[in-house]
Design a protein around this motif. Sequence first.
Motif, PDB file in Angstrom:
ATOM      1  N   PRO A  73       0.809  -1.230   0.000  1.00 21.13           N
ATOM      2  CA  PRO A  73       0.000   0.000   0.000  1.00 21.13           C
ATOM      3  C   PRO A  73       0.834   1.267   0.000  1.00 21.13           C
ATOM      4  N   ALA A  74       1.988   1.231   0.672  1.00 24.81           N
ATOM      5  CA  ALA A  74       2.853   2.413   0.689  1.00 24.81           C
ATOM      6  C   ALA A  74       3.387   2.719  -0.716  1.00 24.81           C
ATOM      7  N   ASP A  75       3.691   1.660  -1.487  1.00 28.93           N
ATOM      8  CA  ASP A  75       4.157   1.869  -2.858  1.00 28.93           C
ATOM      9  C   ASP A  75       3.051   2.463  -3.718  1.00 28.93           C
ATOM     10  N   LEU A  76       1.839   1.977  -3.535  1.00 26.42           N
ATOM     11  CA  LEU A  76       0.702   2.514  -4.301  1.00 26.42           C
ATOM     12  C   LEU A  76       0.471   3.983  -3.965  1.00 26.42           C
ATOM     13  N   ALA A  77       0.604   4.311  -2.666  1.00 27.84           N
ATOM     14  CA  ALA A  77       0.405   5.692  -2.244  1.00 27.84           C
ATOM     15  C   ALA A  77       1.476   6.607  -2.829  1.00 27.84           C
ATOM     16  N   ALA A  78       2.718   6.114  -2.907  1.00 24.77           N
ATOM     17  CA  ALA A  78       3.800   6.933  -3.463  1.00 24.77           C
ATOM     18  C   ALA A  78       3.576   7.213  -4.942  1.00 24.77           C
ATOM     19  N   VAL A  79       3.184   6.184  -5.674  1.00 24.39           N
ATOM     20  CA  VAL A  79       2.921   6.372  -7.108  1.00 24.39           C
ATOM     21  C   VAL A  79       1.735   7.308  -7.316  1.00 24.39           C
ATOM     22  N   GLU A  80       0.691   7.137  -6.510  1.00 20.22           N
ATOM     23  CA  GLU A  80      -0.488   7.984  -6.656  1.00 20.22           C
ATOM     24  C   GLU A  80      -0.160   9.438  -6.344  1.00 20.22           C
ATOM     25  N   SER A  81       0.699   9.659  -5.364  1.00 20.62           N
ATOM     26  CA  SER A  81       1.121  11.013  -5.040  1.00 20.62           C
ATOM     27  C   SER A  81       1.870  11.651  -6.208  1.00 20.62           C
ATOM     28  N   THR A  82       2.712  10.856  -6.876  1.00 20.80           N
ATOM     29  CA  THR A  82       3.439  11.362  -8.041  1.00 20.80           C
ATOM     30  C   THR A  82       2.478  11.707  -9.173  1.00 20.80           C
ATOM     31  N   LEU A  83       1.489  10.880  -9.377  1.00 22.90           N
ATOM     32  CA  LEU A  83       0.516  11.137 -10.446  1.00 22.90           C
ATOM     33  C   LEU A  83      -0.324  12.377 -10.133  1.00 22.90           C
ATOM     34  N   ASN A  84      -0.647  12.569  -8.880  1.00 26.10           N
ATOM     35  CA  ASN A  84      -1.456  13.731  -8.502  1.00 26.10           C
ATOM     36  C   ASN A  84      -0.735  15.045  -8.776  1.00 26.10           C
ATOM     37  N   ASN A  85       0.572  15.054  -8.605  1.00 23.32           N
ATOM     38  CA  ASN A  85       1.349  16.291  -8.721  1.00 23.32           C
ATOM     39  C   ASN A  85       2.048  16.442 -10.063  1.00 23.32           C
ATOM     40  N   HIS A  86       1.806  15.508 -10.986  1.00 19.87           N
ATOM     41  CA  HIS A  86       2.518  15.556 -12.265  1.00 19.87           C
ATOM     42  C   HIS A  86       1.840  16.553 -13.205  1.00 19.87           C
ATOM     43  N   PRO A  87       2.586  17.513 -13.778  1.00 24.16           N
ATOM     44  CA  PRO A  87       1.980  18.545 -14.637  1.00 24.16           C
ATOM     45  C   PRO A  87       1.488  18.018 -15.982  1.00 24.16           C
ATOM     46  N   LYS A  88       1.999  16.864 -16.431  1.00 26.14           N
ATOM     47  CA  LYS A  88       1.619  16.341 -17.744  1.00 26.14           C
ATOM     48  C   LYS A  88       0.483  15.323 -17.667  1.00 26.14           C
ATOM     49  N   ILE A  89      -0.111  15.174 -16.480  1.00 24.31           N
ATOM     50  CA  ILE A  89      -1.201  14.215 -16.304  1.00 24.31           C
ATOM     51  C   ILE A  89      -2.485  14.983 -16.002  1.00 24.31           C
ATOM     52  N   ALA A  90      -3.508  14.754 -16.831  1.00 23.14           N
ATOM     53  CA  ALA A  90      -4.795  15.435 -16.649  1.00 23.14           C
ATOM     54  C   ALA A  90      -5.596  14.795 -15.521  1.00 23.14           C
ATOM     55  N   GLU A  91      -5.659  13.471 -15.522  1.00 27.76           N
ATOM     56  CA  GLU A  91      -6.361  12.748 -14.462  1.00 27.76           C
ATOM     57  C   GLU A  91      -5.917  11.299 -14.460  1.00 27.76           C
ATOM     58  N   HIS A  92      -6.217  10.622 -13.389  1.00 28.48           N
ATOM     59  CA  HIS A  92      -5.861   9.207 -13.311  1.00 28.48           C
ATOM     60  C   HIS A  92      -6.887   8.486 -12.448  1.00 28.48           C
ATOM     61  N   GLN A  93      -6.902   7.165 -12.586  1.00 28.38           N
ATOM     62  CA  GLN A  93      -7.859   6.327 -11.856  1.00 28.38           C
ATOM     63  C   GLN A  93      -7.143   5.075 -11.374  1.00 28.38           C
ATOM     64  N   PHE A  94      -7.345   4.732 -10.119  1.00 26.96           N
ATOM     65  CA  PHE A  94      -6.736   3.529  -9.565  1.00 26.96           C
ATOM     66  C   PHE A  94      -7.668   2.334  -9.785  1.00 26.96           C
ATOM     67  N   ILE A  95      -7.093   1.223 -10.293  1.00 24.98           N
ATOM     68  CA  ILE A  95      -7.844  -0.015 -10.517  1.00 24.98           C
ATOM     69  C   ILE A  95      -7.289  -1.073  -9.577  1.00 24.98           C
ATOM     70  N   ASP A  96      -8.078  -1.378  -8.537  1.00 17.85           N
ATOM     71  CA  ASP A  96      -7.668  -2.420  -7.593  1.00 17.85           C
ATOM     72  C   ASP A  96      -7.673  -3.776  -8.291  1.00 17.85           C
ATOM     73  N   LYS A  97      -6.696  -4.622  -7.944  1.00 17.89           N
ATOM     74  CA  LYS A  97      -6.584  -5.910  -8.626  1.00 17.89           C
ATOM     75  C   LYS A  97      -7.791  -6.811  -8.368  1.00 17.89           C
ATOM     76  N   ASP A  98      -8.402  -6.704  -7.200  1.00 15.91           N
ATOM     77  CA  ASP A  98      -9.600  -7.507  -6.936  1.00 15.91           C
ATOM     78  C   ASP A  98     -10.775  -7.026  -7.779  1.00 15.91           C
ATOM     79  N   GLN A  99     -10.910  -5.699  -7.947  1.00 15.47           N
ATOM     80  CA  GLN A  99     -11.951  -5.153  -8.812  1.00 15.47           C
ATOM     81  C   GLN A  99     -11.717  -5.555 -10.267  1.00 15.47           C
ATOM     82  N   ALA A 100     -10.456  -5.548 -10.685  1.00 12.35           N
ATOM     83  CA  ALA A 100     -10.131  -5.932 -12.060  1.00 12.35           C
ATOM     84  C   ALA A 100     -10.483  -7.391 -12.321  1.00 12.35           C
ATOM     85  N   LEU A 101     -10.235  -8.255 -11.341  1.00 15.21           N
ATOM     86  CA  LEU A 101     -10.558  -9.669 -11.505  1.00 15.21           C
ATOM     87  C   LEU A 101     -12.071  -9.877 -11.586  1.00 15.21           C
ATOM     88  N   MET A 102     -12.820  -9.166 -10.741  1.00 15.25           N
ATOM     89  CA  MET A 102     -14.274  -9.276 -10.783  1.00 15.25           C
ATOM     90  C   MET A 102     -14.828  -8.801 -12.120  1.00 15.25           C
TER      91      MET A 102
END
Length: 302
Positions: A73-102
């Motif tokens: 979870p700490a790795d996911l939070a670090a990546v998400e923080s980078t995506l939130n503050n990145h100037p070249k990214i308009a938006e992003h969405q997290f896909i949990d692996k359990d949701q993806a399997l369902m």
Amino acid sequence: MKHYFYLHWQSAVQALARILRQPLASLLNLLMLSLALALPLSLYLTVQSIQDWSGKLEVTPELTVFMEMASEPADLAAVESTLNNHPKIAEHQFIDKDQALMALESRNGISGMAQGLDGNPLPDAFIVRPASLETRDLDLLQKELSGLPMVENVQFDAAWAERLSQLLKLGKHLSLFLGIAFAVALVLVTHNTIRMQILARRDEIGISKLIGASDSFIRRPFLYHALWQGLLSALLAWGMASYLIAVANPVLADLARLYNEQLALRSLSAAELGLLLLVSALLAISGARLATDHHLRQAQAH
């Protein structure tokens, strides 16, 4: 005026009767022309069908950031923080692996995949929508995101759309080239066919000129012969292309169903069929006009 239209009607009927009196020769000639036309016509319909299908798809460039299976979870939070503050990214969405399997199980109508595979084989992922759609910016963003900690792979989801677009452009150019080749072939074949008919009826034409027949009177039956030839070859080509579509569509539907898609080749619309008949008829008449004018000029020179 009625007499004028009657002469044209009579010439058209006589030209069709002349074609029917030589069924084998006429059929071979028409088959050659229709086969030549069926090639660009079938390619045109294929390209248009794929273009119509691709236009309904979501082609917005997206980057899918796949995390490593061992990410915490700490790795996911670090990546998400980078995506939130990145100037070249308009938006992003997290896909949990359990949701993806369902979602995968629901889409394919199966359940219990994780049990059969000894656990969930899917990783956590982020769907990233870039702010810039320039190819250079997308490449740089993909390389930058690939270097983030615990990121296994970054996939450019819209790269296939660009490749499909280039293939469609190639198909259009090839259709245009084959169409031009058919146009030239139709004019040349019609020119040669009418020239042979003129040579066979040279004495009849000479007598007609002696008794005062005009050039348009002499030219008329040959033009109508070419008109019928152009129309019939276009109709045969349409029939060939329609048969090819009818045979290919069930196979194509089965293939598309494997990818949860619906794809079918379409036939010509009424307007496209009318345009095909018109162009084919005009090209055939042009070839006949060239042949008759050449003969009439030679006759006047002598």
